[in-house]
Scaffold this active site. Structure first.
Site, PDB file in Angstrom:
ATOM      1  N   TRP A 171       0.834  -1.195   0.000  1.00 13.67           N
ATOM      2  CA  TRP A 171       0.000   0.000   0.000  1.00 13.67           C
ATOM      3  C   TRP A 171       0.877   1.257   0.000  1.00 13.67           C
ATOM      4  O   TRP A 171       0.548   2.250  -0.656  1.00 13.67           O
ATOM      5  CB  TRP A 171      -0.917   0.007   1.226  1.00 13.67           C
ATOM      6  CG  TRP A 171      -1.722   1.260   1.382  1.00 13.67           C
ATOM      7  CD1 TRP A 171      -2.878   1.581   0.731  1.00 13.67           C
ATOM      8  CD2 TRP A 171      -1.425   2.381   2.229  1.00 13.67           C
ATOM      9  NE1 TRP A 171      -3.321   2.834   1.131  1.00 13.67           N
ATOM     10  CE2 TRP A 171      -2.451   3.341   2.051  1.00 13.67           C
ATOM     11  CE3 TRP A 171      -0.401   2.656   3.134  1.00 13.67           C
ATOM     12  CZ2 TRP A 171      -2.474   4.549   2.727  1.00 13.67           C
ATOM     13  CZ3 TRP A 171      -0.413   3.874   3.810  1.00 13.67           C
ATOM     14  CH2 TRP A 171      -1.440   4.803   3.606  1.00 13.67           C
ATOM     15  N   HIS A 172       1.996   1.207   0.713  1.00 14.97           N
ATOM     16  CA  HIS A 172       2.913   2.345   0.708  1.00 14.97           C
ATOM     17  C   HIS A 172       3.587   2.503  -0.650  1.00 14.97           C
ATOM     18  O   HIS A 172       3.688   3.615  -1.171  1.00 14.97           O
ATOM     19  CB  HIS A 172       3.993   2.167   1.785  1.00 14.97           C
ATOM     20  CG  HIS A 172       3.521   2.483   3.164  1.00 14.97           C
ATOM     21  ND1 HIS A 172       2.903   1.552   3.969  1.00 14.97           N
ATOM     22  CD2 HIS A 172       3.575   3.631   3.891  1.00 14.97           C
ATOM     23  CE1 HIS A 172       2.604   2.111   5.134  1.00 14.97           C
ATOM     24  NE2 HIS A 172       2.993   3.372   5.109  1.00 14.97           N
ATOM     25  N   GLU A 173       4.088   1.395  -1.195  1.00 13.60           N
ATOM     26  CA  GLU A 173       4.805   1.462  -2.466  1.00 13.60           C
ATOM     27  C   GLU A 173       4.878   0.071  -3.081  1.00 13.60           C
ATOM     28  O   GLU A 173       5.150  -0.907  -2.372  1.00 13.60           O
ATOM     29  CB  GLU A 173       6.220   2.009  -2.259  1.00 13.60           C
ATOM     30  CG  GLU A 173       7.021   2.172  -3.547  1.00 13.60           C
ATOM     31  CD  GLU A 173       8.425   2.672  -3.282  1.00 13.60           C
ATOM     32  OE1 GLU A 173       9.387   1.913  -3.487  1.00 13.60           O
ATOM     33  OE2 GLU A 173       8.543   3.850  -2.856  1.00 13.60           O
TER      34      GLU A 173
END
Length: 370
Positions: free
Chosen positions: A293-295
């Protein structure tokens, strides 16, 4: 960040004045328009992406469908595909991040998974749009549940004492971002880099500085968001509760980025645990999803696996070690647990503070003494 600009300060003041000057029935529209203005200020590509997401939710959640479960699954699959393409373009093609798009995707998942269709007939459309575009939390969260937001919106009242506390909270946030992160850390402490001359110390202190900057920046902006929301008469949940004081890794994730951690717990960890009855597998899945979700990159995937494995080991220790409960009675052990948890978190910053997986592995090798 928009809240540090003259536009952001004037925007907050104007939104608050307009919000309280109109009748309660028009306040959701004010919040929606204010959020849309922020998205448009971010750029036309951001506005188009947000518009496509809102239109997708309106088609799925607005009318009543005969096969509601099928429509919900189609909606969730489409949302996952769209967000995956967004992350892919951002990670591998250098596309700039859209304002708050990662956070609104979590809100959209809430809407589809927990409320589904029938928003028009139930009169939820204005509050749903205000929920998605809520200007106070649009950029960095916290991510609030729709039911809680709708209840806060209905009972919003102006109170001078609450406004005073909200302004104080915003001041704390600005002090964290401007004084601690941007001045003390970035301009003063980072100037000491290379002072020791020892690779291990330089690597370790660099990760400590990265963690402090991340915490001060992120928690500071969340303080501003919480204060701004309170000035609109709406309470939003806390996102940080002194995470570096945690005495275990599960305790850390109950204190750090709380609302997103709870999202992963409710929509990834618990379903996987219910189906597999394997705590380690559920922890790995939850944290790897949080990492992606972050990257969308190998280093964030390994960061998630690193924390998922740590959570699994911590659970096995607390549940199956025969003397684990007795050790908690000793202050020396509680201090040891705090220190070990802090070191685990600091080492994990090696994955997210670098630009590539090779650099992350290089930092971990240095910390390991190779």
């Amino acid at each position: 960040m928009v809240w540090l600009t003259s536009f952001g300060l004037l925007f907050m003041a104007g939104t608050i004045l307009l919000y309280w000057s109109v009748a309660a029935a028009w306040r959701p529209a004010v919040l929606s328009a204010a959020g849309a203005a922020l998205v448009a200020h971010d750029g036309w590509s951001s506005l188009l992406a947000w518009s496509a997401l809102v239109a997708w939710l309106a088609v799925l959640c607005g009318p009543r469908w005969q096969r509601a479960a099928l429509v919900k699954n189609i909606g969730l699959a489409g949302l996952l595909l769209g967000f995956g393409l967004y992350q892919y373009a951002k990670a591998w093609h250098g596309m700039a991040a859209y304002l708050g798009f990662a956070f609104v995707s979590l809100k959209a998942w809430h809407m589809l998974a927990e409320h589904g269709e029938g928003a028009s007939s139930q009169g939820r459309m204005p509050s749903s749009l205000a929920y998605l575009l809520f200007p106070a939390t649009i950029a960095v969260g916290p991510v609030q549940r729709f039911d809680a937001f709708r209840l806060e919106l209905m009972r919003a009242r102006w109170a001078s004492q609450d406004a005073s506390r909200a302004l104080e909270r915003m001041l704390y946030g600005y002090c964290k971002v401007v004084l601690l992160a941007n001045y003390l850390l970035a301009r003063n402490l980072n100037a000491l880099q290379g002072f020791t001359g020892d690779p291990w110390c330089e690597t370790y202190l660099g990760l400590v500085a990265y963690g402090l900057d991340l915490y001060w920046q992120f928690s500071g902006y969340c303080d501003i968001a919480i204060g701004f929301a309170a000035l609109l008469g709406i309470r939003v949940p806390e996102n940080f509760r002194f995470p570096f004081a945690a005495r275990s890794l599960p305790d850390f994730w109950r204190r750090w980025h709380i609302t997103v951690s709870e999202w992963c717990r409710d929509f990834v960890f618990r379903p996987v645990l219910a189906r597999s009855h394997q705590y380690l597998l559920a922890s790995l899945c939850g944290m790897m999803v949080l990492g992606l979700w972050h990257e969308l990159s190998p280093r964030y995937l390994l960061w998630g696996a690193f924390h998922g494995l740590g959570l699994g080991i911590a659970h096995l220790w607390s549940k199956h070690a025969p003397f684990a409960a007795k050790l908690r009675d000793y202050k020396a052990w509680r201090i040891t647990c705090w220190w070990l948890t802090l070191q685990f978190v600091i080492v994990s910053f090696a994955f997210t503070s670098t630009d590539s997986l090779a650099d992350a592995v290089g930092q971990i090798r240095i910390l390991a003494g190779f």
